[in-house]
Design an enzyme around this catalytic site. Structure first.
Site, PDB file in Angstrom:
ATOM      1  N   HIS A  80       0.831  -1.224   0.000  1.00  0.00           N
ATOM      2  CA  HIS A  80       0.000   0.000   0.000  1.00  0.00           C
ATOM      3  C   HIS A  80       0.860   1.267   0.000  1.00  0.00           C
ATOM      4  CE1 HIS A  80      -3.909  -2.029   0.919  1.00  0.00           C
ATOM      5  NE2 HIS A  80      -3.113  -2.914   1.482  1.00  0.00           N
ATOM      6  N   ASN A 153     -10.348  -2.714   2.620  1.00  0.00           N
ATOM      7  CA  ASN A 153     -10.038  -2.721   1.191  1.00  0.00           C
ATOM      8  C   ASN A 153     -11.315  -2.506   0.398  1.00  0.00           C
ATOM      9  OD1 ASN A 153      -7.264  -3.181   1.291  1.00  0.00           O
ATOM     10  ND2 ASN A 153      -7.460  -5.406   1.151  1.00  0.00           N
ATOM     11  N   HIS A 344      -3.732   0.983  12.201  1.00  0.00           N
ATOM     12  CA  HIS A 344      -3.461  -0.257  12.946  1.00  0.00           C
ATOM     13  C   HIS A 344      -4.797  -0.920  13.278  1.00  0.00           C
ATOM     14  CE1 HIS A 344      -1.798  -3.167  15.501  1.00  0.00           C
ATOM     15  NE2 HIS A 344      -1.465  -2.454  16.547  1.00  0.00           N
TER      16      HIS A 344
HETATM   17 FE1  HDD Z   1      -2.601  -4.782   5.500  1.00  0.00          FE
HETATM   18  C1  HDD Z   1      -1.058  -1.779   5.149  1.00  0.00           C
HETATM   19  C2  HDD Z   1      -5.533  -3.435   4.350  1.00  0.00           C
HETATM   20  C3  HDD Z   1      -4.040  -7.926   5.473  1.00  0.00           C
HETATM   21  C4  HDD Z   1       0.095  -6.035   7.030  1.00  0.00           C
HETATM   22  N1  HDD Z   1      -3.173  -2.958   4.862  1.00  0.00           N
HETATM   23  C5  HDD Z   1      -2.398  -1.843   4.809  1.00  0.00           C
HETATM   24  C6  HDD Z   1      -3.163  -0.736   4.329  1.00  0.00           C
HETATM   25  C7  HDD Z   1      -4.426  -1.204   4.106  1.00  0.00           C
HETATM   26  C8  HDD Z   1      -4.437  -2.607   4.444  1.00  0.00           C
HETATM   27  C9  HDD Z   1      -5.606  -0.414   3.585  1.00  0.00           C
HETATM   28  C10 HDD Z   1      -2.652   0.671   4.089  1.00  0.00           C
HETATM   29  C11 HDD Z   1      -2.916   1.550   5.268  1.00  0.00           C
HETATM   30  C12 HDD Z   1      -2.483   2.956   4.963  1.00  0.00           C
HETATM   31  O1  HDD Z   1      -3.114   3.583   4.089  1.00  0.00           O
HETATM   32  O2  HDD Z   1      -1.512   3.413   5.572  1.00  0.00           O
HETATM   33  N2  HDD Z   1      -4.388  -5.550   4.935  1.00  0.00           N
HETATM   34  C13 HDD Z   1      -5.495  -4.804   4.605  1.00  0.00           C
HETATM   35  C14 HDD Z   1      -6.653  -5.679   4.559  1.00  0.00           C
HETATM   36  C15 HDD Z   1      -6.229  -6.940   4.852  1.00  0.00           C
HETATM   37  C16 HDD Z   1      -4.815  -6.852   5.110  1.00  0.00           C
HETATM   38  C17 HDD Z   1      -8.061  -5.210   4.243  1.00  0.00           C
HETATM   39  C18 HDD Z   1      -7.015  -8.199   4.955  1.00  0.00           C
HETATM   40  C19 HDD Z   1      -8.237  -8.269   5.338  1.00  0.00           C
HETATM   41  N3  HDD Z   1      -2.059  -6.647   6.107  1.00  0.00           N
HETATM   42  C20 HDD Z   1      -2.804  -7.795   6.041  1.00  0.00           C
HETATM   43  C21 HDD Z   1      -2.091  -8.875   6.697  1.00  0.00           C
HETATM   44  C22 HDD Z   1      -0.929  -8.332   7.167  1.00  0.00           C
HETATM   45  C23 HDD Z   1      -0.920  -6.942   6.777  1.00  0.00           C
HETATM   46  C24 HDD Z   1      -2.601 -10.285   6.836  1.00  0.00           C
HETATM   47  C25 HDD Z   1       0.196  -8.989   7.934  1.00  0.00           C
HETATM   48  C26 HDD Z   1       0.082 -10.033   8.654  1.00  0.00           C
HETATM   49  N4  HDD Z   1      -0.763  -4.048   5.921  1.00  0.00           N
HETATM   50  C27 HDD Z   1       0.177  -4.743   6.603  1.00  0.00           C
HETATM   51  C28 HDD Z   1       1.407  -3.920   6.913  1.00  0.00           C
HETATM   52  C29 HDD Z   1       1.016  -2.513   6.333  1.00  0.00           C
HETATM   53  C30 HDD Z   1      -0.344  -2.786   5.727  1.00  0.00           C
HETATM   54  C31 HDD Z   1       2.687  -4.505   6.469  1.00  0.00           C
HETATM   55  C32 HDD Z   1       1.998  -1.837   5.399  1.00  0.00           C
HETATM   56  C33 HDD Z   1       2.059  -0.410   5.819  1.00  0.00           C
HETATM   57  C34 HDD Z   1       1.312  -0.360   7.059  1.00  0.00           C
HETATM   58  O3  HDD Z   1       0.840  -1.588   7.367  1.00  0.00           O
HETATM   59  O4  HDD Z   1       1.141   0.613   7.748  1.00  0.00           O
HETATM   60  O5  HDD Z   1       1.618  -3.884   8.262  1.00  0.00           O
END
Ligand code: HDD
Length: 714
Positions: A80, A153, A344
């Site tokens: 993202h 999402n 978060h």
């Molecule tokens: Fe995630 C970012 C949505 C599964 C780990 N995620 C991130 C963002 C969104 C989502 C919208 C961007 C937030 C922003 O604008 O700063 N992610 C989802 C959705 C998921 C999902 C809807 C499933 C239902 N994500 C998911 C899993 C993991 C992560 C299973 C890890 C186990 N996601 C992350 C992250 C991020 C992230 C690596 C990258 C940047 C951040 O968090 O801040 O931690």
């Protein structure tokens, strides 16, 4: 505004008032200084030994300026990375006290400030907006009880069931490790290798291959919390809940060919659209809806509520509207706000709790962890965009970039600090975890209730209209057609055969692999569940208020234009809230047939049809379309036609449409209106456009695209 509205508006302004304290308007405040406040009289030349001599170490201004610049970037998000954000507010329709004690869902007179960041997933921060990808839809509610983040999402399902697989999935979809390609695209071997071996991805993959993955606008797409969460009311009773955002303007998408061209014509297509709408006062709006499932119905479904690859069909559990969100303010500094915002899933408030969904449980670890690296330490909650409007009192201290000067004690319990901060709880406001009974062996095994990976992808397929099915097949053919490993193509088709035989056959025919025979083929449509449909999943069912507000309409003008026609259409479209731009071969003004000068909004070579929703071709007095001679104009109209966009033509402007006959347009000039069911609306008589034409043109724009016009697959 009456008093209630004023109070509501004041409640929404809490975040803005807090932000104002952090404004730094350096240019207005006086002469240039160093970071230490020493005034600087010259910043164009470095200090050197002699006019042509070496730069001196003692030039502290030079070194400070360069050093700061060298460190201006922070790591981009691991997923993202590319996004755009805006502030706004959320307001409930009525109290949700029956289900949740969350304060921001109680009082319809209170607006809770919010910040939303939309994003793509695969590409880096500088990638194009209109790639085929999931869109992130993350909302931070600055509630009176602390921040609540709904990190969702624009798909209601995810690619994997357990967060331990997230690094595998992301490695597979990201650019390949040896050459860092492709950027912003899933059409490559490693993703499809993963998909072919991991059938739990299939449901989200169906969404990814659908037009949901190329939204026309962030303002025109749904959002989903994905997981089953838990509402908890004041009595401690839990209710399972799924969150849905529905855009007031309806859900609309691009055509794949158009989306690809847009990546070059305007890589900022979606973020620019969001920014411009807010600047123009056309505030995007979504309705928040919930699907509620009583705890006793936990096992009433033929899938597991804890499985994030499943949705609850709306026909089974209706979506109940509980409030609306309006985005009405652009950020003032992209880096400070949109880049530094930190979401978060574990940021919850009393009344909203988790379930044991293993994907959610993993997310509750991952987000805080990733922010520590991305934002360089544990104090990122002090950044203006992340700061709650609720008071913060902790014993957390120190760390990089600590900006508070804490005084007094920093441990609990204490008597020297008067026992402060004391435990909350006496007034019942504290967060208390839902007291769910948990009992089991420590095991590493996927629950058997998570094993059906095919029924819901089939449900999705069955729910699509013919044009949506066609686009899904074309998307699979495109993506798999770019996979070099033939065995991966074949294995993916075998997986699709378990979803739907027709889908697998159509895809296989386009990518040169044999149709599967044997057990995989037999499995297709095997279960009862895979024969059902959920009409709400089709974009046809998500048309919103049906208006044409903020659609962009191009009017192709040149000298000699019938200004009366242009004005009559402009007035009507403007009254409907559409944005009309006059495009001419060169910028400036054109002289109408009446001798008057008319302002041109943009020169044709600077734009393209893919940046507009519809096109109008006015006529001139000379019997031919004034636009017909211009190659850019011809290309514009051809593209609009190929992409199913509404085309209006008036008087001699109809003439240019004959150029579309090779594209399949059946043009008839005998009738008042020609084939308006294909979104081509014409009026051959000269002079101002009649009501009938205007109504038909507006209706054609409201329909968004005219799919019957496009060739069917073979
Ligand atoms: Fe995630 C970012 C949505 C599964 C780990 N995620 C991130 C963002 C969104 C989502 C919208 C961007 C937030 C922003 O604008 O700063 N992610 C989802 C959705 C998921 C999902 C809807 C499933 C239902 N994500 C998911 C899993 C993991 C992560 C299973 C890890 C186990 N996601 C992350 C992250 C991020 C992230 C690596 C990258 C940047 C951040 O968090 O801040 O931690």
């Amino acid at each position: 505004m009456d008093r209630t509205d004023q109070d509501a508006a004041a409640s929404a302004d809490r975040k803005q008032r807090q932000r104002e304290a952090f404004h730094a308007d350096d240019p207005a405040a006086g002469p240039l200084t160093t970071d230490q406040g020493v005034e600087v009289d010259h910043t164009d030349d470095s200090l050197t030994a002699g006019e042509r001599g070496p730069t001196l170490m003692e030039d502290f201004h030079f070194r400070e300026k360069l050093t700061h610049f060298d460190h201006e970037r922070i790591p981009e998000r691991v997923v993202h990375a590319r996004g755009a954000g805006a502030y706004g507010y959320f307001q409930p329709y009525e109290s949700c006290a029956e289900f949740t004690r969350a304060a921001f869902l109680q009082d319809p007179a209170v607006r809770t400030p919010a910040f939303v960041r939309f994003s793509t997933v695969q590409g880096p921060k500088g990638s194009a907006d209109t790639v085929r990808d999931v869109r992130g839809f993350a909302t931070k509610f600055y509630t009176s009880e602390g921040n609540y983040d709904l990190v969702g999402n624009n798909f209601p399902v995810f690619f994997i069931q357990d967060g331990i697989k997230f690094p595998d999935f992301v490695h597979a979809v990201k650019p390949e490790p040896h050459n860092d390609m492709p950027t912003g695209a899933s059409a490559h071997d490693t993703l499809w290798d993963f998909v072919s071996l991991q059938p739990e991805t299939l449901h989200a993959i169906m969404w990814l291959m659908s037009d949901r993955a190329i939204p026309r606008s962030y303002r025109m797409m749904q959002g989903f919390g994905v997981h089953t969460f838990r509402f908890v009311n004041a009595e401690g009773r839990g209710t399972f809940v799924k969150f849905h955002w529905k855009p007031r303007l309806g859900s609309h998408s691009l055509v794949w060919d158009e989306a690809q061209e847009c990546q070059g014509r305007n890589p900022d297509f979606n973020r620019g659209d969001l920014w411009d709408a807010i600047e123009a006062g056309e505030y995007p709006e979504w309705e928040l809806g919930v699907q509620l499932v009583p705890e006793e119905d936990e096992f009433a479904f033929d899938f597991d509520l804890l499985d994030a690859t499943k949705l609850i069909p709306e026909e089974q559990v209706p979506v109940r509207p509980i409030g609306r969100m309006v985005l009405d303010r652009n950020p003032e500094n992209f880096f400070a706000e949109t880049e530094q915002v930190a979401f978060h899933t574990a940021n919850v408030v009393p009344g909203i709790d988790f379930t044991n969904d293993p994907l959610l449980q993993a997310r509750n670890f991952s987000y805080l962890d990733t922010q520590l690296t991305r934002l360089g330490g544990p104090n990122f909650a002090q950044l203006p965009v992340n700061r709650p409007v609720a008071p913060v009192r902790t014993n957390q201290r120190d760390g990089a970039h600590q900006s508070a000067i804490h005084r007094g004690t920093n441990y609990f319990p204490n008597s020297l600090g008067g026992g402060c901060p004391a435990h909350a709880g006496v007034d019942g406001k504290a967060f208390t975890h839902y007291t769910e009974r948990v009992d089991g062996h420590k095991i590493r095994r996927r629950s058997p209730s998570f094993q059906d990976h095919w029924s819901q992808p089939a449900l999705f397929w069955n729910s699509m209209s013919d044009w949506e099915k066609q686009h899904i097949v074309e998307a699979f053919r495109f993506e798999l057609g770019k996979v070099d490993a033939r065995a991966v193509r074949a294995l993916t088709v075998e997986q699709l055969a378990k979803v739907n035989g027709e889908l697998a056959t159509e895809v296989a025919r386009g990518i040169g692999v044999p149709l599967p025979s044997g057990p995989a083929a037999e499995a297709a449509e095997a279960t009862e569940a895979s024969k059902s449909a959920s009409p709400a999943l089709s974009l046809e069912a998500q048309r919103g208020d049906g208006s044409i507000r903020t659609r962009k309409i191009a009017v192709l003008v040149t000298d000699g234009i019938d200004a009366e026609q242009v004005t009559s259409v402009r007035e009507r479209l403007a009254a409907e809230g559409a944005i009309v731009e006059a495009l001419a071969p060169v910028d400036g003004e054109v002289r109408g047939a009446d001798g008057e000068l008319y302002t041109v909004d943009r020169a044709l070579p600077t734009v393209a049809s893919v940046l507009y929703d519809a096109v109008l071709l006015p006529g001139g007095p000379v019997g031919t379309s004034p636009a017909a001679a211009d190659p850019d104009a011809l290309r514009f109209v051809r593209d609009a036609y190929r992409h199913g966009k509404p085309i209006g033509a008036l008087g001699s402007g109809v003439g240019i449409l004959s150029a579309l006959e090779p594209e399949g347009l059946r043009l008839s000039t005998e009738f008042h209106h020609v084939e308006s069911d294909l979104g081509v609306v014409t009026e051959t008589s000269p002079g101002a456009a009649g009501e009938e034409f205007l109504d038909a043109f507006v209706a054609a724009i409201a329909a968004h695209r005219h799919w019957d016009r496009l060739p069917t697959r073979h």
